[in-house]
Scaffold this motif. Sequence first.
Motif, PDB file in Angstrom:
ATOM      1  N   GLY A 115       0.921  -1.159  -0.142  1.00 30.56           N
ATOM      2  CA  GLY A 115      -0.048  -0.050   0.071  1.00 30.56           C
ATOM      3  C   GLY A 115       0.793   1.266   0.076  1.00 30.56           C
ATOM      4  N   ALA A 116       2.006   1.066   0.182  1.00 34.98           N
ATOM      5  CA  ALA A 116       2.923   2.180   0.306  1.00 34.98           C
ATOM      6  C   ALA A 116       3.256   2.322  -1.027  1.00 34.98           C
ATOM      7  N   LYS A 150       5.522   3.816  -8.327  1.00 29.70           N
ATOM      8  CA  LYS A 150       4.123   3.179  -8.099  1.00 29.70           C
ATOM      9  C   LYS A 150       3.471   3.784  -7.084  1.00 29.70           C
ATOM     10  N   PRO A 151       2.089   4.259  -7.265  1.00 30.12           N
ATOM     11  CA  PRO A 151       1.661   5.098  -5.900  1.00 30.12           C
ATOM     12  C   PRO A 151       1.338   4.103  -4.830  1.00 30.12           C
ATOM     13  N   HIS A 194       1.673  -3.518  -4.183  1.00 28.42           N
ATOM     14  CA  HIS A 194       0.997  -4.828  -4.053  1.00 28.42           C
ATOM     15  C   HIS A 194       2.077  -5.762  -3.734  1.00 28.42           C
ATOM     16  N   TRP A 195       1.377  -6.812  -2.922  1.00 27.80           N
ATOM     17  CA  TRP A 195       2.212  -7.865  -2.488  1.00 27.80           C
ATOM     18  C   TRP A 195       2.995  -8.601  -3.785  1.00 27.80           C
ATOM     19  N   SER A 196       2.085  -8.603  -4.813  1.00 22.48           N
ATOM     20  CA  SER A 196       2.559  -9.221  -6.197  1.00 22.48           C
ATOM     21  C   SER A 196       3.634  -8.790  -6.817  1.00 22.48           C
ATOM     22  N   ASP A 197       4.070  -7.414  -6.306  1.00 22.22           N
ATOM     23  CA  ASP A 197       5.010  -6.670  -7.016  1.00 22.22           C
ATOM     24  C   ASP A 197       6.327  -6.928  -6.515  1.00 22.22           C
ATOM     25  N   LEU A 219      13.018  -5.764  -4.788  1.00 21.56           N
ATOM     26  CA  LEU A 219      11.757  -5.368  -4.300  1.00 21.56           C
ATOM     27  C   LEU A 219      11.159  -6.369  -3.264  1.00 21.56           C
ATOM     28  N   GLN A 220      11.113  -5.935  -1.957  1.00 28.43           N
ATOM     29  CA  GLN A 220      10.528  -7.009  -1.160  1.00 28.43           C
ATOM     30  C   GLN A 220       9.267  -6.128  -0.498  1.00 28.43           C
ATOM     31  N   VAL A 221       8.287  -6.754  -0.380  1.00 25.53           N
ATOM     32  CA  VAL A 221       6.813  -5.934   0.035  1.00 25.53           C
ATOM     33  C   VAL A 221       6.393  -6.676   1.187  1.00 25.53           C
ATOM     34  N   GLN A 222       6.285  -5.923   2.531  1.00 24.42           N
ATOM     35  CA  GLN A 222       5.826  -6.456   3.835  1.00 24.42           C
ATOM     36  C   GLN A 222       4.356  -6.227   3.825  1.00 24.42           C
ATOM     37  N   PRO A 223       3.586  -7.261   4.666  1.00 27.91           N
ATOM     38  CA  PRO A 223       2.288  -7.285   4.721  1.00 27.91           C
ATOM     39  C   PRO A 223       1.775  -5.995   5.833  1.00 27.91           C
TER      40      PRO A 223
END
Lengths: 115, 112
Positions: free
Chosen positions: A16-17, A78-79, A82-85, A111-115
Motif C-alpha cells: 500500500g505504500a 508506483k503510488p 501490491h504484494w505481487s509486485d 523489491l520486497q513487500v511487507q504485509p
Amino acid sequence: AQSVTQPDIHITVSEGASLELRCNYSYGATPYLFWYVQSPGQGLQLLLKYFSGDTLVQGIKGFEAEFKRSQSSFNLRKPSVHWSDAAEYFCAVGASGTGRRALTFGSGTRLQVQP
Amino acid sequence: GAGVSQTPSNKVTEKGKYVELRCDPISGHTALYWYRQSLGQGPEFLIYFQGTGAADDSGLPNDRFFAVRPEGSVSTLKIQRTERGDSAVYLCASSRDNTEAFFGQGTRLTVV
C-alpha cells in the motif's frame, strides 16, 4: 559507451505504500530507456519504455517512469505497491538512431513487500 | 509460438564439455539477441542477429562462444570446453523492429 546504475540493491516497502526505484544512465545522445521486471525463475517482462515525446511514461501494472534529461535519470514509480509486485526490477538503456541495438542493463533492484 | 521459447530450461554439464542452447523466437521477429545473466546481476549482452547474420558479436567473452541463426529464425548458442565460470542463465530475446525486445525464460547452465 552506455551504462546504467541502479543505486539501490534491495528495497523493502509496506503493502500500500508508494515506491520509487532509481535509475541513472550514461549515453551520449537521447537514449531508449526501459524498465523490466523479473520474478523468480521467470524471464524479463517489459513494464514500460521511453523513446521520445512526453517524459512521463505509463506502463503496465500501474507503474510509471519519468525521463529527466538534466539528471540522466529514469526513475520508476508506483503510488501503491501490491504484494505481487515483489520481484527484481531492471532498468536498461538502448541506443537510438543507428546506434548499438542491444540493451545495457543495470544490476537490478530487488523489491520486497511487507504485509 | 506465442512467445520466445528456449530449450532446455536447465542444463548441467561437466567442465570441458560442449553445450548447445536453443532459442526459438517469436514468428516474424527478425532481430534476435543473446544475453547472459549471472547470479545477482543484470543481463549482459552477448550477440545480436539481424536476420541470418550476426550484426554485433562484441559481447561474446572469448572464442569458446559461438552462435548461429542459419535460416533467420531459430538460433543456437554454442559453448565449447565449458568452464565453471560459464554457469549462468542464458537469455534469448527477439524483436520485430529493434524497439521492444521480448525475452524467453532462459536456460540455466550449470558447469560442474
